[in-house]
Write a protein that holds these residues in place. Sequence first.
Motif, PDB file in Angstrom:
ATOM      1  N   ALA A  67       0.832  -1.205   0.000  1.00 26.38           N
ATOM      2  CA  ALA A  67       0.000   0.000   0.000  1.00 26.38           C
ATOM      3  C   ALA A  67       0.866   1.255   0.000  1.00 26.38           C
ATOM      4  O   ALA A  67       0.553   2.241  -0.683  1.00 26.38           O
ATOM      5  N   GLU A  68       1.957   1.222   0.747  1.00 31.27           N
ATOM      6  CA  GLU A  68       2.885   2.356   0.788  1.00 31.27           C
ATOM      7  C   GLU A  68       3.515   2.582  -0.594  1.00 31.27           C
ATOM      8  O   GLU A  68       3.594   3.714  -1.067  1.00 31.27           O
ATOM      9  N   LEU A  69       3.928   1.505  -1.253  1.00 31.13           N
ATOM     10  CA  LEU A  69       4.488   1.592  -2.602  1.00 31.13           C
ATOM     11  C   LEU A  69       3.445   2.141  -3.568  1.00 31.13           C
ATOM     12  O   LEU A  69       3.732   3.050  -4.350  1.00 31.13           O
ATOM     13  N   ASP A  70       2.244   1.619  -3.515  1.00 27.41           N
ATOM     14  CA  ASP A  70       1.178   2.082  -4.408  1.00 27.41           C
ATOM     15  C   ASP A  70       0.892   3.570  -4.220  1.00 27.41           C
ATOM     16  O   ASP A  70       0.721   4.302  -5.194  1.00 27.41           O
ATOM     17  N   ALA A  71       0.853   4.024  -2.968  1.00 25.96           N
ATOM     18  CA  ALA A  71       0.587   5.440  -2.683  1.00 25.96           C
ATOM     19  C   ALA A  71       1.708   6.324  -3.228  1.00 25.96           C
ATOM     20  O   ALA A  71       1.456   7.385  -3.811  1.00 25.96           O
ATOM     21  N   TRP A  72       2.950   5.893  -3.049  1.00 30.65           N
ATOM     22  CA  TRP A  72       4.099   6.663  -3.537  1.00 30.65           C
ATOM     23  C   TRP A  72       4.085   6.725  -5.062  1.00 30.65           C
ATOM     24  O   TRP A  72       4.287   7.794  -5.644  1.00 30.65           O
ATOM     25  N   ALA A  98       6.451   0.422 -13.151  1.00 35.88           N
ATOM     26  CA  ALA A  98       7.192   0.653 -11.905  1.00 35.88           C
ATOM     27  C   ALA A  98       6.679  -0.244 -10.790  1.00 35.88           C
ATOM     28  O   ALA A  98       7.459  -0.757  -9.980  1.00 35.88           O
ATOM     29  N   ARG A  99       5.370  -0.468 -10.745  1.00 39.79           N
ATOM     30  CA  ARG A  99       4.773  -1.336  -9.710  1.00 39.79           C
ATOM     31  C   ARG A  99       5.238  -2.775  -9.867  1.00 39.79           C
ATOM     32  O   ARG A  99       5.494  -3.468  -8.889  1.00 39.79           O
ATOM     33  N   GLU A 100       5.377  -3.210 -11.115  1.00 41.50           N
ATOM     34  CA  GLU A 100       5.828  -4.582 -11.367  1.00 41.50           C
ATOM     35  C   GLU A 100       7.321  -4.754 -11.102  1.00 41.50           C
ATOM     36  O   GLU A 100       7.791  -5.874 -10.905  1.00 41.50           O
ATOM     37  N   ALA A 101       8.057  -3.658 -11.050  1.00 42.66           N
ATOM     38  CA  ALA A 101       9.504  -3.725 -10.862  1.00 42.66           C
ATOM     39  C   ALA A 101       9.919  -3.866  -9.402  1.00 42.66           C
ATOM     40  O   ALA A 101      11.062  -4.218  -9.120  1.00 42.66           O
ATOM     41  N   ALA A 102       9.007  -3.567  -8.468  1.00 43.29           N
ATOM     42  CA  ALA A 102       9.376  -3.570  -7.043  1.00 43.29           C
ATOM     43  C   ALA A 102       8.300  -4.236  -6.214  1.00 43.29           C
ATOM     44  O   ALA A 102       7.120  -4.161  -6.538  1.00 43.29           O
ATOM     45  N   SER A 103       8.735  -4.872  -5.126  1.00 37.03           N
ATOM     46  CA  SER A 103       7.759  -5.480  -4.223  1.00 37.03           C
ATOM     47  C   SER A 103       7.394  -4.545  -3.083  1.00 37.03           C
ATOM     48  O   SER A 103       6.359  -4.716  -2.450  1.00 37.03           O
ATOM     49  N   ASN A 104       8.259  -3.548  -2.835  1.00 38.70           N
ATOM     50  CA  ASN A 104       7.964  -2.556  -1.798  1.00 38.70           C
ATOM     51  C   ASN A 104       8.784  -1.297  -2.056  1.00 38.70           C
ATOM     52  O   ASN A 104       9.635  -1.273  -2.939  1.00 38.70           O
ATOM     53  N   LEU A 105       8.521  -0.273  -1.306  1.00 41.51           N
ATOM     54  CA  LEU A 105       9.171   1.012  -1.512  1.00 41.51           C
ATOM     55  C   LEU A 105      10.670   0.964  -1.248  1.00 41.51           C
ATOM     56  O   LEU A 105      11.434   1.686  -1.887  1.00 41.51           O
ATOM     57  N   SER A 106      11.097   0.098  -0.357  1.00 38.06           N
ATOM     58  CA  SER A 106      12.533   0.026  -0.089  1.00 38.06           C
ATOM     59  C   SER A 106      13.308  -0.532  -1.277  1.00 38.06           C
ATOM     60  O   SER A 106      14.509  -0.285  -1.393  1.00 38.06           O
ATOM     61  N   ASP A 107      12.637  -1.236  -2.190  1.00 41.06           N
ATOM     62  CA  ASP A 107      13.320  -1.654  -3.418  1.00 41.06           C
ATOM     63  C   ASP A 107      13.771  -0.429  -4.210  1.00 41.06           C
ATOM     64  O   ASP A 107      14.881  -0.399  -4.744  1.00 41.06           O
TER      65      ASP A 107
END
Length: 143
Positions: free
Chosen positions: A21-26, A39-48
């Motif tokens: 959810a944090e990644l999606d919001a960012w 970009a969403r498919e490239a990372a599993s979370n924001l820290s990626d």
Amino acid sequence: LFAGVCAQVIEVHTETMDAAAELDAWLQKHVAEPRRTLAREAASNLSDFATCEEADLEDVLQISTWPPLARSRFLRAWRKLKGDEAGVTTVATQTDIVGPVVPVAAAAEPTGSSSAAAAADDDDFEASSDDDDSDGGARNGPK
């Protein structure tokens, strides 16, 4: 024992959902579709994104092909996410995209003179003898 394992699984699942959810919001804030999906498919979370390098962004997202303003907006957000506050102001400029542009006004006027002074100093035009209207005679054509 079973209850403890279930609690850990639920906690990990909740953390994963929060991270997603944090990644999606960012991404929602900083990337427009259709690039957001990539970009969403490239990372599993924001820290990626926070731990990757700019070369990774190019390899995975082909960021050099993005429209210049979209690329600049994303890179500013990405640098801020990484904690690179000094890099927040470093964005693609017109020079990076199309090369330097010579100002037209600077190229047209010599340094240190104004157009009025240049016109006053212009001695290329000299009056000819047929400019004299004192003979009172008819002219041979328009003036």
